[in-house]
Motif scaffolding. Structure first.
Motif, mmCIF file in Angstrom:
data_model
loop_
_atom_site.group_PDB
_atom_site.id
_atom_site.type_symbol
_atom_site.label_atom_id
_atom_site.label_comp_id
_atom_site.label_asym_id
_atom_site.label_seq_id
_atom_site.Cartn_x
_atom_site.Cartn_y
_atom_site.Cartn_z
ATOM 1 N N LEU A 1 0.820 -1.261 0.011
ATOM 2 C CA LEU A 1 0.074 -0.064 0.025
ATOM 3 C C LEU A 1 0.826 1.191 -0.056
ATOM 4 C CD1 LEU A 1 -2.986 -0.878 2.465
ATOM 5 C CD2 LEU A 1 -3.037 -0.741 -0.064
ATOM 6 N N SER A 2 2.009 1.127 0.758
ATOM 7 C CA SER A 2 3.018 2.455 0.600
ATOM 8 C C SER A 2 3.898 2.729 -0.428
ATOM 9 C CB SER A 2 3.793 2.420 1.890
ATOM 10 O OG SER A 2 4.628 1.241 1.986
ATOM 11 N N GLU A 3 3.699 1.692 -1.470
ATOM 12 C CA GLU A 3 4.387 1.622 -2.549
ATOM 13 C C GLU A 3 3.514 1.998 -3.908
ATOM 14 O OE1 GLU A 3 6.848 -1.780 -2.610
ATOM 15 O OE2 GLU A 3 7.788 -1.450 -0.648
ATOM 16 N N VAL A 4 2.292 1.924 -3.667
ATOM 17 C CA VAL A 4 1.514 2.080 -4.896
ATOM 18 C C VAL A 4 0.908 3.430 -4.884
ATOM 19 C CG1 VAL A 4 -0.090 0.972 -6.308
ATOM 20 C CG2 VAL A 4 1.103 -0.598 -4.956
ATOM 21 N N TRP A 5 0.931 4.169 -6.145
ATOM 22 C CA TRP A 5 0.120 5.353 -6.394
ATOM 23 C C TRP A 5 -1.245 5.292 -6.746
ATOM 24 C CZ3 TRP A 5 3.745 8.037 -4.188
ATOM 25 C CH2 TRP A 5 5.317 8.051 -4.640
ATOM 26 N N VAL A 6 -2.090 6.205 -6.470
ATOM 27 C CA VAL A 6 -3.115 6.209 -6.673
ATOM 28 C C VAL A 6 -3.645 6.020 -8.140
ATOM 29 C CG1 VAL A 6 -4.025 7.299 -4.605
ATOM 30 C CG2 VAL A 6 -3.684 8.555 -6.553
ATOM 31 N N GLU A 7 -2.613 6.612 -8.988
ATOM 32 C CA GLU A 7 -3.063 6.683 -10.347
ATOM 33 C C GLU A 7 -2.945 5.134 -11.126
ATOM 34 O OE1 GLU A 7 0.061 8.585 -12.547
ATOM 35 O OE2 GLU A 7 1.839 7.671 -11.608
ATOM 36 N N GLU A 8 -2.101 4.238 -10.347
ATOM 37 C CA GLU A 8 -2.255 2.850 -10.784
ATOM 38 C C GLU A 8 -3.423 2.032 -10.383
ATOM 39 O OE1 GLU A 8 1.611 0.761 -9.617
ATOM 40 O OE2 GLU A 8 2.337 2.753 -8.767
ATOM 41 N N ILE A 9 -4.352 2.466 -9.763
ATOM 42 C CA ILE A 9 -5.655 1.596 -9.389
ATOM 43 C C ILE A 9 -6.873 2.587 -9.655
ATOM 44 C CG2 ILE A 9 -4.478 0.554 -7.661
ATOM 45 C CD1 ILE A 9 -6.313 2.110 -5.667
ATOM 46 N N MET A 10 -6.380 3.961 -10.004
ATOM 47 C CA MET A 10 -7.711 4.800 -10.383
ATOM 48 C C MET A 10 -8.468 4.395 -11.553
ATOM 49 S SD MET A 10 -6.069 8.322 -11.946
ATOM 50 C CE MET A 10 -5.250 8.230 -13.751
ATOM 51 N N THR A 11 -9.811 4.910 -11.543
ATOM 52 C CA THR A 11 -10.538 4.843 -12.839
ATOM 53 C C THR A 11 -10.248 5.692 -13.784
ATOM 54 O OG1 THR A 11 -12.289 3.492 -11.515
ATOM 55 C CG2 THR A 11 -12.973 4.291 -13.676
ATOM 56 N N ILE B 1 -7.138 15.246 -5.387
ATOM 57 C CA ILE B 1 -5.652 14.618 -4.768
ATOM 58 C C ILE B 1 -4.807 14.372 -6.084
ATOM 59 C CG2 ILE B 1 -6.778 13.695 -2.887
ATOM 60 C CD1 ILE B 1 -6.739 10.810 -4.535
ATOM 61 N N PRO B 2 -3.550 14.454 -5.685
ATOM 62 C CA PRO B 2 -2.664 14.339 -6.888
ATOM 63 C C PRO B 2 -2.325 13.055 -7.075
ATOM 64 C CG PRO B 2 -1.238 14.589 -4.748
ATOM 65 C CD PRO B 2 -2.650 14.954 -4.458
ATOM 66 N N THR B 3 -1.764 12.630 -8.121
ATOM 67 C CA THR B 3 -1.541 11.112 -8.768
ATOM 68 C C THR B 3 -0.708 10.718 -7.994
ATOM 69 O OG1 THR B 3 -0.213 12.144 -10.471
ATOM 70 C CG2 THR B 3 -2.269 11.579 -11.307
ATOM 71 N N THR B 4 0.493 11.438 -7.441
ATOM 72 C CA THR B 4 1.605 10.839 -6.692
ATOM 73 C C THR B 4 1.381 10.336 -5.303
ATOM 74 O OG1 THR B 4 2.333 12.910 -6.101
ATOM 75 C CG2 THR B 4 2.929 11.979 -7.935
ATOM 76 N N THR B 5 0.038 10.336 -4.940
ATOM 77 C CA THR B 5 -0.421 9.997 -3.310
ATOM 78 C C THR B 5 -0.589 8.401 -3.405
ATOM 79 O OG1 THR B 5 -1.875 11.825 -3.450
ATOM 80 C CG2 THR B 5 -2.332 10.110 -1.639
ATOM 81 N N THR B 6 0.056 7.925 -2.240
ATOM 82 C CA THR B 6 0.246 6.471 -2.142
ATOM 83 C C THR B 6 -1.080 5.827 -1.505
ATOM 84 O OG1 THR B 6 0.888 6.483 -0.147
ATOM 85 C CG2 THR B 6 2.708 6.558 -1.609
ATOM 86 N N LEU B 7 -1.329 4.695 -1.676
ATOM 87 C CA LEU B 7 -2.606 3.907 -1.434
ATOM 88 C C LEU B 7 -2.570 4.247 0.124
ATOM 89 C CD1 LEU B 7 -3.294 0.898 -3.618
ATOM 90 C CD2 LEU B 7 -3.857 3.540 -3.963
ATOM 91 N N LEU B 8 -1.546 4.130 0.910
ATOM 92 C CA LEU B 8 -1.605 4.085 2.463
ATOM 93 C C LEU B 8 -2.151 5.362 2.989
ATOM 94 C CD1 LEU B 8 -1.321 2.779 4.834
ATOM 95 C CD2 LEU B 8 1.211 3.315 4.923
#
Length: 452
Positions: free
Chosen positions: A212-222, A297-304
């Motif tokens: 969770l701390s290594e994945v960005w929101v842009e990787e899972i966003m719709t 929120i920015p794309t560089t936000t982590t999932l955690l």
């Protein structure tokens, strides 16, 4: 002759033999204690300590100063072994003369190896936690007594190592702890008769929590192309109709341009607002007043970080923007939870057939399917560092926009382009390569004449 032998076997000799046996017992104790304390589960000791177990607290205290503990145990072990060997040599010299040294060496080697080393260490290795809890109080006292000598020995050892240019690190950082935890996850279910599918899912969940701390929101966003949106300029009736047809509870509302998002409409809020309104009152309803403020929120936000932000703000829905403030997509609390537990479906979810297994063992996959979903579903190991979707991975590896029917081989898979819309790969076939093919090699194998 018998009288001379009886004179040798006197009370003093029996005391010496008894002392040797006692020293062997002490040696076995030190050997087993070392194995038990170093091999015990730190996590289990920590859990017992939290429950108030004083023995577990002593184990943790000893392991916090492991160098001093091991030094004291080794000093005690060597003292007992050397003293036992000296006494045994004395006994055998009295019984067999100058040949007694050879007999003492053979006998003590066998006895010490079997009864003072292998036997106690084997037992302690198979019962580490139990042994550690049992010996901790006594070892704690021994360490306290022998710690001055152990510290002097440790200082001498460090000096010798530093003279040889060897640096000793006492820190066990976060990355090492995480690697150890990941190793334990991979060992979960190892050599145990359990449901393999259940274990695989549990491993995937545990790995996802660490990621969770290594994945960005842009990787899972719709992505914005797949986001249903409402136009504030539409009539109230049209907006309500779109909300009723949509499978989603929250929908972004824009004005003029899709990047100009002015709010987020919640279906419940709309129902409350329109309840009891007549036709004319309904037409005058301003949907901007019903919508809640958008949260960007920015794309560089982590999932955690995003999960913690969702909890802190008591929100379930966020809009993702890039460094220029352009709208990129949406991410929800459910998206993050699905990263941990897998796909969550309800009666309103749209069944998107993104992956279709084929009879030949290959898969027909939509280009928008994420690499993380594929790795999770099929236990693949495709890299997701440079691209989040399977189409993006092909573009990254091929370094070109491929044509329909082109095939590429990399990372142990064969990718064939089935459909392309403008510059976007929309459909492809993926199959595992045979062991004879070279992995991580990109090959162009086929191109149709029309190229599109």
């Amino acid at each position: 002759m018998e009288e001379e032998l009886l004179e040798l076997v006197d009370g003093e000799l029996f005391l010496t033999i008894g002392a040797i046996l006692l020293l062997i017992v002490f040696s076995a104790f030190f050997s087993g204690s070392e194995t038990g304390l170093t091999g015990s589960s730190y996590a289990r000791m920590h859990q017992l300590d939290r429950k108030g177990d004083e023995r577990a607290s002593r184990v943790l205290a000893l392991r916090e100063h492991s160098e001093t503990m091991i030094g004291a145990i080794l000093i005690g072990n060597n003292i007992t072994n050397i003293l036992g060997s000296v006494l045994a040599t004395t006994v055998f010299l009295r019984l067999f003369g100058e040949h007694g040294v050879v007999y003492a060496t053979l006998v003590m080697t066998v006895v010490v190896v079997i009864f003072a080393e292998v036997l106690p260490k084997t037992y302690a290795l198979n019962n580490s936690d139990r042994v550690a809890l049992a010996v901790a109080p006594l070892i704690n006292a021994i360490v306290f007594i022998l710690s001055p000598i152990a510290k002097i020995v440790r200082a001498i050892v460090r000096l010798l190592l530093s003279m040889c240019g060897i640096r000793i690190s006492e820190e066990f950082g976060h990355s090492e702890q995480e690697e150890e935890l990941r190793g334990l996850i991979e060992l979960h279910g190892h050599k145990v008769e359990v449901d393999e599918e259940e274990v695989r899912e549990e491993r995937a969940m545990l790995r996802s929590i660490l990621d969770l701390s290594e994945v960005w929101v842009e990787e899972i966003m719709t992505h914005r192309r797949q986001v249903e949106m409402l136009d504030v300029e539409d009539s109230v009736e049209d907006i309500i109709s779109q909300i009723m047809k949509s499978p989603y509870t929250r929908l972004p509302m824009f004005k003029g341009d899709h990047d100009e998002i002015i709010g987020v409409i919640h279906a419940k809020a709309v129902l409350r607002a329109v309840k009891g309104l007549s036709g004319e009152e309904l037409e005058k309803l301003d949907m901007r007043e019903v919508a809640s403020d958008p949260w960007f929120i920015p794309t560089t936000t982590t999932l955690l970080d995003q999960l913690q932000a969702f909890r802190a703000r008591r929100e379930h829905f966020a809009l993702v923007v890039d460094e220029y403030g352009a709208f990129q997509g949406i991410v929800t609390l459910e998206d993050i939870i699905e990263e941990i537990v897998g796909e969550i479906s309800d009666e309103h979810d749209v069944a998107v057939a993104g992956v279709r297994p084929q009879a030949d063992g290959s898969y027909v996959i939509d280009g928008t399917v994420t690499i993380r979903d594929l790795n999770r579903e099929f236990d693949w190991d495709l890299p997701d560092g440079e691209a989040s979707t399977i189409a993006g991975l092909i573009l990254h590896e091929a370094r070109t926009i491929p044509n329909v029917a082109q095939e590429f081989v990399f990372h142990g898979f064969r990718f064939k382009i089935l459909r392309r819309h403008r510059n976007q790969i929309t459909l492809l076939r993926v199959s595992k390569e045979t062991p004879t093919e070279t992995e991580n090699e990109t090959l162009e194998t086929t191109r149709l004449p029309d190229g599109s």
